[in-house]
Design a protein around this motif. Structure first.
Motif, PDB file in Angstrom:
ATOM      1  N   GLY A   1      28.497 -47.326 -35.791  1.00  0.00           N
ATOM      2  CA  GLY A   1      27.509 -48.462 -35.420  1.00  0.00           C
ATOM      3  C   GLY A   1      27.906 -49.896 -35.855  1.00  0.00           C
ATOM      4  N   LEU A   2      28.957 -50.390 -36.394  1.00  0.00           N
ATOM      5  CA  LEU A   2      29.158 -51.533 -36.713  1.00  0.00           C
ATOM      6  C   LEU A   2      28.569 -52.632 -35.838  1.00  0.00           C
TER       7      LEU A   2
ATOM      8  N   PRO B   1      18.040 -50.750 -38.380  1.00  0.00           N
ATOM      9  CA  PRO B   1      17.599 -49.683 -39.090  1.00  0.00           C
ATOM     10  C   PRO B   1      18.923 -49.185 -39.299  1.00  0.00           C
ATOM     11  N   VAL B   2      18.947 -48.494 -40.546  1.00  0.00           N
ATOM     12  CA  VAL B   2      20.257 -47.736 -40.991  1.00  0.00           C
ATOM     13  C   VAL B   2      20.038 -46.259 -41.355  1.00  0.00           C
ATOM     14  N   ALA B   3      20.788 -45.227 -40.946  1.00  0.00           N
ATOM     15  CA  ALA B   3      20.610 -43.903 -41.246  1.00  0.00           C
ATOM     16  C   ALA B   3      21.944 -43.511 -42.169  1.00  0.00           C
ATOM     17  N   LEU B   4      21.617 -42.214 -42.689  1.00  0.00           N
ATOM     18  CA  LEU B   4      22.833 -42.000 -43.671  1.00  0.00           C
ATOM     19  C   LEU B   4      22.528 -40.782 -44.201  1.00  0.00           C
ATOM     20  N   ASN B   5      23.815 -40.036 -44.650  1.00  0.00           N
ATOM     21  CA  ASN B   5      23.581 -38.636 -45.512  1.00  0.00           C
ATOM     22  C   ASN B   5      24.239 -38.836 -46.842  1.00  0.00           C
TER      23      ASN B   5
ATOM     24  N   GLU C   1      25.177 -45.110 -40.849  1.00  0.00           N
ATOM     25  CA  GLU C   1      24.916 -45.474 -39.390  1.00  0.00           C
ATOM     26  C   GLU C   1      23.974 -46.537 -39.027  1.00  0.00           C
ATOM     27  N   PHE C   2      24.541 -47.553 -38.454  1.00  0.00           N
ATOM     28  CA  PHE C   2      23.827 -48.599 -38.050  1.00  0.00           C
ATOM     29  C   PHE C   2      22.985 -48.191 -36.537  1.00  0.00           C
ATOM     30  N   LEU C   3      21.841 -48.228 -36.502  1.00  0.00           N
ATOM     31  CA  LEU C   3      20.989 -47.929 -35.223  1.00  0.00           C
ATOM     32  C   LEU C   3      20.876 -49.119 -34.400  1.00  0.00           C
TER      33      LEU C   3
ATOM     34  N   LEU D   1      22.595 -36.656 -39.092  1.00  0.00           N
ATOM     35  CA  LEU D   1      23.752 -36.760 -39.823  1.00  0.00           C
ATOM     36  C   LEU D   1      23.913 -35.650 -40.791  1.00  0.00           C
ATOM     37  N   ILE D   2      22.841 -35.273 -41.614  1.00  0.00           N
ATOM     38  CA  ILE D   2      22.673 -34.068 -42.465  1.00  0.00           C
ATOM     39  C   ILE D   2      23.014 -32.926 -41.953  1.00  0.00           C
TER      40      ILE D   2
END
Length: 248
Positions: free
Chosen positions: A62-63, A179-183, A202-204, A231-232
């Protein structure tokens, strides 16, 4: 084998950090952009070591959603990994951090030289007003401001603990928020060895200015947590052994 790779990575990482911190001191005579360029060399090399020595790759998703110019980047925080990796894809960054870090010899000098934003929590009520002023000025300069909405690292799978600070900054500055999600916590946990695999950041879709604070806070937490859980789950499906890194 992975335990050995983890030991070798940490030895290489801390050796690199020490050498670059000492031999790079003349860089502190340059402007903010110069210090940040040197910081990106350190973080980029560290991420390369993480891959080649530690067996952990980093994938960004999502960059194309990353806003250009001034914005707030509100990221889930599970690991040291994202603190390093996020600097490699931004052009003029500032982390919101506690002022005590600025007082650490050498390390604090680099934070100051790179234009990071410090919050003095001892000021209590005044601290937020000072932070709003600093973040507003940085956003107006076209800088990308990182903040961890939960304030500190949380183990992968732990219940969320979002603070109100990011909503106050969003409302007061009128800045767009990414917002940014990650694992990442599955692969570089706060304690214990590295686990091999591909960590995803991941950029949302950005949250545009104008939402009221409650709506913004609810959407930010809901969207980050849902994407992080996905992602997890994706990582654990690929490698069930990663379940051991999850919070009980």
């Amino acid at each position: 084998m992975q335990a050995i790779r983890s030991i070798l990575f940490h030895a290489a990482f801390y050796s690199l950090t020490t050498l670059l911190a000492i031999f790079g001191l003349p860089i502190l005579l340059r402007d903010r952009r110069g210090v940040q360029a040197y910081a990106r060399f350190w973080t980029g090399t560290s991420i390369w070591l993480l891959d080649k020595v530690g067996g952990v790759k980093v994938e960004f998703r999502g960059l194309d959603r990353l806003p250009q110019g001034g914005c707030i980047i509100a990221a889930k925080h599970q690991s040291a990994l994202e603190t390093l990796a996020l600097t490699t894809i931004t052009h003029d960054f500032s982390y919101v951090l506690k002022r005590e870090l600025m007082g650490i010899p050498i390390f604090g000098w680099y934070l100051s030289g790179a234009g990071q934003i410090a919050i003095d929590r001892a000021k209590r009520g005044q601290a937020m007003a000072d932070l709003i002023k600093q973040v507003g000025e940085a956003a107006a300069q076209g800088r990308q401001i990182f903040i961890f909405p939960e304030g500190t690292r949380r183990q992968a799978g732990a219940p969320p603990d979002y603070k109100s600070g990011v909503a106050h900054l969003y409302a007061a500055t009128g800045a767009i928020c990414a917002p940014v999600a990650l694992n990442t916590g599955l692969f570089w946990p706060r304690s214990g060895p590295l686990r091999s695999g591909t960590a995803v950041i991941e950029f949302l879709p950005p949250l545009a200015p104008g939402l009221d604070k409650k709506t913004f806070a609810n959407r930010l937490q809901t969207e980050i947590e849902a994407a992080t859980a996905a992602l997890i789950a994706e990582a654990v499906a690929d490698d069930p052994g990663l379940k051991t890194a999850l919070a009980d």
